[in-house]
Design a protein around this motif. Structure first.
Motif, PDB file in Angstrom:
ATOM      1  N   ASN A   1      45.809-113.888 103.898  1.00  0.00           N
ATOM      2  CA  ASN A   1      45.345-112.647 104.544  1.00  0.00           C
ATOM      3  C   ASN A   1      46.252-111.503 104.082  1.00  0.00           C
ATOM      4  OD1 ASN A   1      44.582-110.518 106.158  1.00  0.00           O
ATOM      5  ND2 ASN A   1      44.522-111.692 108.057  1.00  0.00           N
ATOM      6  N   PRO A   2      45.817-110.722 103.079  1.00  0.00           N
ATOM      7  CA  PRO A   2      46.680-109.656 102.539  1.00  0.00           C
ATOM      8  C   PRO A   2      46.929-108.524 103.523  1.00  0.00           C
ATOM      9  CG  PRO A   2      44.461-109.508 101.614  1.00  0.00           C
ATOM     10  CD  PRO A   2      44.511-110.777 102.411  1.00  0.00           C
ATOM     11  N   ASN A   3      46.183-108.480 104.628  1.00  0.00           N
ATOM     12  CA  ASN A   3      46.347-107.414 105.604  1.00  0.00           C
ATOM     13  C   ASN A   3      47.488-107.673 106.589  1.00  0.00           C
ATOM     14  OD1 ASN A   3      44.090-105.965 104.591  1.00  0.00           O
ATOM     15  ND2 ASN A   3      42.719-107.331 105.728  1.00  0.00           N
ATOM     16  N   LEU A   4      48.080-108.876 106.533  1.00  0.00           N
ATOM     17  CA  LEU A   4      49.177-109.218 107.431  1.00  0.00           C
ATOM     18  C   LEU A   4      50.455-109.452 106.637  1.00  0.00           C
ATOM     19  CD1 LEU A   4      47.561-111.821 109.890  1.00  0.00           C
ATOM     20  CD2 LEU A   4      48.166-109.445 110.387  1.00  0.00           C
ATOM     21  N   PRO A   5      51.595-108.985 107.115  1.00  0.00           N
ATOM     22  CA  PRO A   5      52.871-109.309 106.449  1.00  0.00           C
ATOM     23  C   PRO A   5      53.128-110.802 106.409  1.00  0.00           C
ATOM     24  CG  PRO A   5      53.162-107.503 108.024  1.00  0.00           C
ATOM     25  CD  PRO A   5      51.789-108.056 108.236  1.00  0.00           C
ATOM     26  N   THR A   6      52.537-111.525 107.389  1.00  0.00           N
ATOM     27  CA  THR A   6      52.699-112.989 107.447  1.00  0.00           C
ATOM     28  C   THR A   6      51.521-113.709 106.803  1.00  0.00           C
ATOM     29  OG1 THR A   6      51.587-113.118 109.605  1.00  0.00           O
ATOM     30  CG2 THR A   6      53.968-112.732 109.619  1.00  0.00           C
ATOM     31  N   GLY A   7      50.668-112.981 106.128  1.00  0.00           N
ATOM     32  CA  GLY A   7      49.389-113.549 105.686  1.00  0.00           C
ATOM     33  C   GLY A   7      49.466-114.546 104.563  1.00  0.00           C
ATOM     34  N   ALA A   8      50.635-114.718 103.941  1.00  0.00           N
ATOM     35  CA  ALA A   8      50.748-115.699 102.859  1.00  0.00           C
ATOM     36  C   ALA A   8      51.183-117.065 103.354  1.00  0.00           C
ATOM     37  CB  ALA A   8      51.738-115.188 101.803  1.00  0.00           C
ATOM     38  N   VAL A   9      51.572-117.133 104.641  1.00  0.00           N
ATOM     39  CA  VAL A   9      52.121-118.391 105.153  1.00  0.00           C
ATOM     40  C   VAL A   9      51.448-118.754 106.470  1.00  0.00           C
ATOM     41  CG1 VAL A   9      54.359-118.024 104.028  1.00  0.00           C
ATOM     42  CG2 VAL A   9      53.997-117.230 106.385  1.00  0.00           C
ATOM     43  N   GLU A  10      51.761-119.972 106.939  1.00  0.00           N
ATOM     44  CA  GLU A  10      51.335-120.426 108.254  1.00  0.00           C
ATOM     45  C   GLU A  10      52.379-121.398 108.777  1.00  0.00           C
ATOM     46  OE1 GLU A  10      47.547-122.118 107.405  1.00  0.00           O
ATOM     47  OE2 GLU A  10      48.366-123.955 106.524  1.00  0.00           O
ATOM     48  N   VAL A  11      52.309-121.702 110.054  1.00  0.00           N
ATOM     49  CA  VAL A  11      53.260-122.626 110.663  1.00  0.00           C
ATOM     50  C   VAL A  11      52.530-123.909 111.022  1.00  0.00           C
ATOM     51  CG1 VAL A  11      54.837-123.022 112.590  1.00  0.00           C
ATOM     52  CG2 VAL A  11      54.655-120.738 111.567  1.00  0.00           C
ATOM     53  N   LEU A  12      52.965-125.023 110.413  1.00  0.00           N
ATOM     54  CA  LEU A  12      52.408-126.327 110.742  1.00  0.00           C
ATOM     55  C   LEU A  12      53.136-126.834 111.986  1.00  0.00           C
ATOM     56  CD1 LEU A  12      50.509-128.650 110.029  1.00  0.00           C
ATOM     57  CD2 LEU A  12      52.372-129.621 108.638  1.00  0.00           C
ATOM     58  N   VAL A  13      52.421-126.912 113.093  1.00  0.00           N
ATOM     59  CA  VAL A  13      53.026-127.131 114.412  1.00  0.00           C
ATOM     60  C   VAL A  13      53.238-128.610 114.675  1.00  0.00           C
ATOM     61  CG1 VAL A  13      52.682-126.821 116.904  1.00  0.00           C
ATOM     62  CG2 VAL A  13      52.000-125.015 115.309  1.00  0.00           C
TER      63      VAL A  13
END
Length: 589
Positions: free
Chosen positions: A84-96
């Motif tokens: 998601n290029p619109n979010l600063p965090t958009g290149a990553v995610e957290v595997l919970v």
């Protein structure tokens, strides 16, 4: 409880474990894998919960919007094509691997992403409204702004000193909020309209440079840039004249804009006398982003047969002025009629106009109901003086100076905005050389244009008495984009001059002693030359945020009727409370 804010989770944390806390912004179930967008004040990050983590997955199935969560997991890169290029965090995610529901939430009374929610509902549930990212960003902007201003003043030797919130009622142009005293029956404190007198007393005490982020209170009619309680950056300094004070304050605002917004404001700010501002723009806070000016035509219209213009031109308290709108001939008649209704709000009885179709054709090239009433030589002077060209539109105002200034000044901004004529983003300005006094026709006396502690530009009290109408003050206002964001003056520091000003304002010696005796006494004991100003922080942040109202940059504002919808204040109090204060309410019929 957490290791990072949600908005801090970027690819710099790849393959690291993080613990996050926040609100469930959105929950999505995709083929057995649950995605939760977790939100806090710093941003939003995507959390992924797989079925192979049974306890976390079970908890995630129960999550609804705005549940408060704590998640523990590892940061990984999002699969290709899902970024998601619109979010600063958009290149990553957290595997919970662990998800804890800290608290549940009932369905909200409005959706946080619904921009059409009424202001009444937003103020009623302000704590929910403040969860919206746009509101949180505005409060962060406010924090950064105040921090930058404090830092500048600290570096320049100013002392942060608090002044009383419970003080004495004094006339400063608006009604006071009164607080009854329990220990002094029948007596009242007033909440401060500003710390004006206390900061002057601090100069007399030798503090030399003072500032305060001050809460102030005024019981006045509200509008978009006013609230019954507001915040100002209050500043006072000794042994500096108006040039030195305005230079330093200008440097402060430039430094703050550069650090907070990355904006380079002009150096120096332009300066304009009050009289020129009113003559050219019809306002003492002109928006210089709009390249339109008023043109004086009183001398041109003095002898015309058109009585509306002639009467105003011959009256020394009136004026005839024109507003040329380049390429305004394309404005349709219905919009011109709408502008006529608009200026009516400011007391104008009509809005005459001329469309310039062909300036070389004389009156035959002009389109207007008023052309037939004006001689050829007058029409030629109008075109020459306004600089009108083919395709332009000229609006006219005639009447009392106040009505013409108010009406054409507001029309200038309205037309400039409607036609997209603003030629820059930021236009700061100092307005200087204000009149010391203005005449109140109804009361039959002089009023202070700023406040009664502003120094005149002359040192001899006899000169002030001899010509109050022509007396100029040592006051200055900082204007930004048509909004006054700060105002101040060099103060009176001699008791003879202060007594003279009080007297001209109709404040006799006995009344002055009763209301300002402590100030007059202090002036006798070696008061230094001093001056200062106050910046309206709410207005300043409103402009910086691009908001339409100061309510949008305040955490808990009041409504237009000075009510708090959140707490339902103001509210009745008990008979016991009134009895303690020796107050009995008059019953309304």
């Amino acid at each position: 409880m957490r290791s990072h804010y949600c908005g801090q989770v970027t690819d710099a944390l790849l393959d690291q474990d993080v613990t996050l806390c926040g609100w469930a912004h959105r929950r999505r179930d995709h083929g057995g894998v649950i995605f939760v967008d977790l939100r806090d004040r710093e941003g939003l990050v995507q959390a992924v919960i797989d079925p192979d983590v049974p306890e976390a997955f079970s908890n995630a199935e129960r999550v609804r919007n705005e549940y408060v969560l704590r998640v523990v997991g590892r940061v990984r890169r999002r699969p290709a094509g899902t970024e998601n290029p619109n979010l600063p965090t958009g290149a990553v995610e957290v595997l919970v691997r662990d998800l804890e529901i800290l608290n549940r939430s009932e369905p909200l009374p409005f959706q946080l992403d619904d921009d059409d929610t009424s202001e009444e509902v937003r103020l009623r549930y302000r704590y929910l409204d403040l969860r919206r990212p746009v509101m949180q960003e505005r409060l962060r902007l406010r924090t950064r702004t105040i921090s930058a201003l404090r830092g500048f003043l600290d570096e320049h030797g100013f002392m942060d000193i608090e002044t009383p919130m419970l003080t004495k009622a004094t006339p400063e142009g608006a009604r006071d909020y009164l607080v009854p005293s329990r220990t002094h029956p029948s007596s009242f404190f007033a909440l401060p309209q500003s710390p004006q007198l206390f900061k002057q007393l601090l100069m007399m005490a030798g503090m030399d440079r003072y500032y305060q982020v001050a809460r102030c209170f005024r019981d006045e009619d509200l509008r978009a840039d006013r609230q019954p309680e507001f915040t100002q950056l209050d500043i006072e300094t000794s042994f500096m004249d108006e040039q030195a004070i305005t230079d330093l304050m200008e440097e402060m605002i430039r430094a703050m804009f550069a650090s907070v917004l990355g904006v380079e404001l002009p150096n120096p700010f332009p300066r304009m006398p009050y009289e020129a501002a009113m003559q050219r723009y019809g306002s003492d806070k002109p928006d210089l982003r709009i390249p339109l000016e008023l043109t004086e035509l009183s001398d041109v219209m003095a002898d015309v047969e058109f009585n509306v213009f002639a009467a105003a031109a011959q009256d020394p308290k009136s004026r005839v002025a024109a507003l040329r709108v380049p390429d305004g001939g394309k404005i349709p008649r219905r919009e011109i009629d709408g502008y006529g209704e608009f200026v009516g709000r400011y007391g104008a009885k009509g809005l005459a106009y001329i469309k310039v179709n062909d300036s070389a054709a004389g009156r035959n090239g002009l389109q207007s109901p008023i052309v037939k009433f004006l001689p050829d030589e007058v029409l030629a002077k109008i075109l020459s003086r306004t600089g009108a060209e083919n395709g332009d539109l000229i609006f006219f105002g005639a009447g009392t100076t106040k009505v013409v200034n108010d009406a054409l000044g507001a029309l200038r901004v309205r037309v400039g905005t409607d036609l997209g004529l603003m030629n820059r983003e930021w236009a700061p300005l100092w307005v200087v050389n204000f009149p010391m006094f203005e005449w109140d026709e109804q009361a039959g006396r002089w009023n202070a244009l700023h406040h009664p502690f502003t120094a005149p530009r002359v040192d001899d009290p006899a000169e002030v008495r001899a010509d109050p109408a022509g007396c100029l003050s040592r006051a200055y206002d900082m204007v930004l984009n048509g909004t006054e964001i700060g105002g101040g003056s060099v103060r009176i520091h001699r008791p003879d001059m202060q007594s003279t000003v009080f007297d001209l304002l109709g404040i006799g010696a006995e009344e002055a002693a009763a209301k300002f005796g402590f100030l007059l006494d202090a002036l006798k004991f070696g008061c230094p030359p001093h001056g200062g100003l106050a910046f309206g922080l709410d207005r300043l942040v409103m402009l910086m945020a691009g908001a339409k109202s100061i309510r949008e940059v305040m955490a808990f504002p009041k409504t237009q009727t000075a009510a708090c919808l959140l707490t339902q204040a103001p509210a009745p109090v008990t008979e016991g409370q009134l009895r303690d204060l020796n107050i009995r309410l008059r019953r309304t019929p």
